[in-house]
Design an enzyme around this catalytic site. Structure first.
Site, PDB file in Angstrom:
ATOM      1  N   ASP A  86      17.857 -20.384 -40.798  1.00  0.00           N
ATOM      2  CA  ASP A  86      16.772 -21.333 -41.078  1.00  0.00           C
ATOM      3  C   ASP A  86      16.659 -21.553 -42.592  1.00  0.00           C
ATOM      4  O   ASP A  86      16.589 -20.574 -43.351  1.00  0.00           O
ATOM      5  CB  ASP A  86      15.471 -20.717 -40.516  1.00  0.00           C
ATOM      6  CG  ASP A  86      14.315 -21.687 -40.491  1.00  0.00           C
ATOM      7  OD1 ASP A  86      14.560 -22.912 -40.515  1.00  0.00           O
ATOM      8  OD2 ASP A  86      13.162 -21.215 -40.443  1.00  0.00           O
ATOM      9  N   HIS A  87      16.646 -22.795 -43.024  1.00  0.00           N
ATOM     10  CA  HIS A  87      16.540 -23.136 -44.458  1.00  0.00           C
ATOM     11  C   HIS A  87      17.551 -22.369 -45.306  1.00  0.00           C
ATOM     12  O   HIS A  87      17.194 -21.707 -46.293  1.00  0.00           O
ATOM     13  CB  HIS A  87      15.121 -22.886 -44.981  1.00  0.00           C
ATOM     14  CG  HIS A  87      14.129 -23.842 -44.407  1.00  0.00           C
ATOM     15  ND1 HIS A  87      14.015 -25.150 -44.819  1.00  0.00           N
ATOM     16  CD2 HIS A  87      13.243 -23.688 -43.396  1.00  0.00           C
ATOM     17  CE1 HIS A  87      13.088 -25.749 -44.105  1.00  0.00           C
ATOM     18  NE2 HIS A  87      12.609 -24.891 -43.225  1.00  0.00           N
ATOM     19  N   VAL A 122       8.997 -23.034 -34.657  1.00  0.00           N
ATOM     20  CA  VAL A 122       7.720 -22.305 -34.628  1.00  0.00           C
ATOM     21  C   VAL A 122       7.948 -20.922 -35.234  1.00  0.00           C
ATOM     22  O   VAL A 122       8.831 -20.186 -34.801  1.00  0.00           O
ATOM     23  CB  VAL A 122       7.209 -22.159 -33.179  1.00  0.00           C
ATOM     24  CG1 VAL A 122       5.906 -21.368 -33.149  1.00  0.00           C
ATOM     25  CG2 VAL A 122       7.018 -23.520 -32.522  1.00  0.00           C
ATOM     26  N   HIS A 174      10.013 -29.328 -38.190  1.00  0.00           N
ATOM     27  CA  HIS A 174       9.633 -28.005 -38.713  1.00  0.00           C
ATOM     28  C   HIS A 174       8.109 -27.912 -38.713  1.00  0.00           C
ATOM     29  O   HIS A 174       7.418 -28.889 -38.476  1.00  0.00           O
ATOM     30  CB  HIS A 174      10.175 -27.845 -40.143  1.00  0.00           C
ATOM     31  CG  HIS A 174      11.634 -27.518 -40.181  1.00  0.00           C
ATOM     32  ND1 HIS A 174      12.112 -26.291 -40.571  1.00  0.00           N
ATOM     33  CD2 HIS A 174      12.714 -28.247 -39.841  1.00  0.00           C
ATOM     34  CE1 HIS A 174      13.434 -26.293 -40.487  1.00  0.00           C
ATOM     35  NE2 HIS A 174      13.828 -27.466 -40.050  1.00  0.00           N
ATOM     36  N   ASP A 189      19.704 -26.312 -46.191  1.00  0.00           N
ATOM     37  CA  ASP A 189      18.564 -27.037 -46.748  1.00  0.00           C
ATOM     38  C   ASP A 189      18.897 -27.469 -48.166  1.00  0.00           C
ATOM     39  O   ASP A 189      18.664 -26.735 -49.128  1.00  0.00           O
ATOM     40  CB  ASP A 189      17.317 -26.139 -46.712  1.00  0.00           C
ATOM     41  CG  ASP A 189      16.096 -26.857 -47.261  1.00  0.00           C
ATOM     42  OD1 ASP A 189      16.242 -27.994 -47.750  1.00  0.00           O
ATOM     43  OD2 ASP A 189      14.994 -26.278 -47.209  1.00  0.00           O
ATOM     44  N   GLY A 211       6.044 -26.247 -36.721  1.00  0.00           N
ATOM     45  CA  GLY A 211       5.496 -26.465 -35.371  1.00  0.00           C
ATOM     46  C   GLY A 211       4.158 -25.784 -35.106  1.00  0.00           C
ATOM     47  O   GLY A 211       3.469 -26.127 -34.147  1.00  0.00           O
ATOM     48  N   THR A 212       3.774 -24.849 -35.958  1.00  0.00           N
ATOM     49  CA  THR A 212       2.504 -24.136 -35.756  1.00  0.00           C
ATOM     50  C   THR A 212       1.314 -25.053 -35.967  1.00  0.00           C
ATOM     51  O   THR A 212       1.176 -25.652 -37.038  1.00  0.00           O
ATOM     52  CB  THR A 212       2.403 -22.964 -36.765  1.00  0.00           C
ATOM     53  OG1 THR A 212       3.407 -22.014 -36.447  1.00  0.00           O
ATOM     54  CG2 THR A 212       1.028 -22.292 -36.726  1.00  0.00           C
TER      55      THR A 212
END
Ligand code: 13P
EC number: 4.1.2.13
Length: 287
Positions: A84-85, A230, A207, A105, A209-210
């Site tokens: 991720d990233h 999330v 991105h 990213d 998602g929270t």
């Protein structure tokens, strides 16, 4: 067996649902997410930030743990292990470590540099049977030291990156990592619609998602979002359940201090969050 995230996300895009990307931090996190995905017959993506990778002692440890867990737990649904990233160096390390998917990213570089590095990593990832996610426009807020100003993606730049053969694309549309502030104006669906128009069948990634309301999630899926990330929500659920257990003095009763008992309410809380998200994203029974 780990799979690249390409096929599951192409299917999600065509079927108008989204696959959940849930960040992992340790064995308990991974176990909770995998068991719910299997129970709901849903594909799933395990996201690993560079910080979480370091915390777990390195990407090789993570890949070995996840692969062994798939086998020992008898997981048969498609599972992708995704950086991720990722930085340029982080992507290369995960390719070597045996991940099945990476995110590069490059959103903080100039578009020329983002294109140049993304292009090189797409070729490397594909040569290793892995999928690659790219990013245009930054995600607001902070995640494990990756800070973004939250600029909207330029649809023309999205097209330039899409044309490099990336497998899915994160486009900044006003989304933020962590909790949304009370005065958050919401997702910008005009930008999303324009990005989708320019990128056609390419699965888009949401991105942050929270805390996005269900109606916005639905609208985003209708406009081409096929992967939703999330992280914070599982952390909040874990912390809340653990605090309640300790505040109730349960760790002081009998063998309540046993880590397998102490961490159980938090692990159950992660499961409940993942279940709710898989339901909302529509990926149950799509394995
Ligand atoms: P949240 O922490 O806001 O859920 O975002 C997760 C994410 O986008 C991971 O890249």
């Amino acid at each position: 067996m780990l799979v690249s995230a390409k096929e599951m996300l192409d299917k999600a895009k065509a079927g108008h649902y989204a696959v959940g990307h849930f960040n992992i931090n340790n064995l308990e996190w991974t176990k909770s997410i995998l068991s719910v995905a299997q129970e709901m017959n849903s594909p799933v993506i395990l996201g690993v930030s560079e910080g979480a990778g370091k915390y777990m002692t390195g990407y090789k440890t993570v890949a070995a743990m996840v692969k062994a867990m798939l086998e020992e737990m008898g997981i048969t649904v498609p599972v992708a292990l995704h950086l991720d990233h990722g930085s340029y160096e982080g992507c290369k390390k995960c390719i070597e470590a045996g991940f099945s998917s990476i995110m590069f990213d490059g959103s903080h570089f100039s578009i020329e540099e983002n294109i140049e590095k993304t292009k090189e990593l797409v070729a490397l990832a594909h040569a290793n049977g892995m999928s690659l996610e790219a990013e245009v426009g930054s995600i607001g807020g902070e995640e494990d030291g990756v800070v973004g100003a939250g600029e909207f993606a330029d649809p023309n730049e999205c097209k330039m990156i899409a044309d490099l053969g990336v497998d899915f694309l994160a486009a900044g549309i006003g989304n933020i990592h962590g909790k949304y502030p009370a005065n958050w104006p919401g997702l910008n669906f005009d930008v999303l619609a324009k990005v989708q128009e320019k990128t056609g069948n390419l699965p888009l990634v949401l991105h942050g998602g929270t805390g996005i309301p269900a109606d916005m999630i639905q609208k985003a899926i209708n406009l081409g979002v096929s992967k939703i990330n999330v992280n914070t929500e599982c952390q909040l659920a874990f912390a809340d359940a653990t605090r309640k257990y300790i505040e109730a003095g349960k760790d002081l009763e009998g063998k309540g201090f046993d880590p397998r008992k102490l961490l159980a309410p938090g692990a159950e809380a992660i499961k409940a969050t993942v279940r709710e998200k898989i339901e909302l994203f529509g990926s149950a029974n799509k394995a």
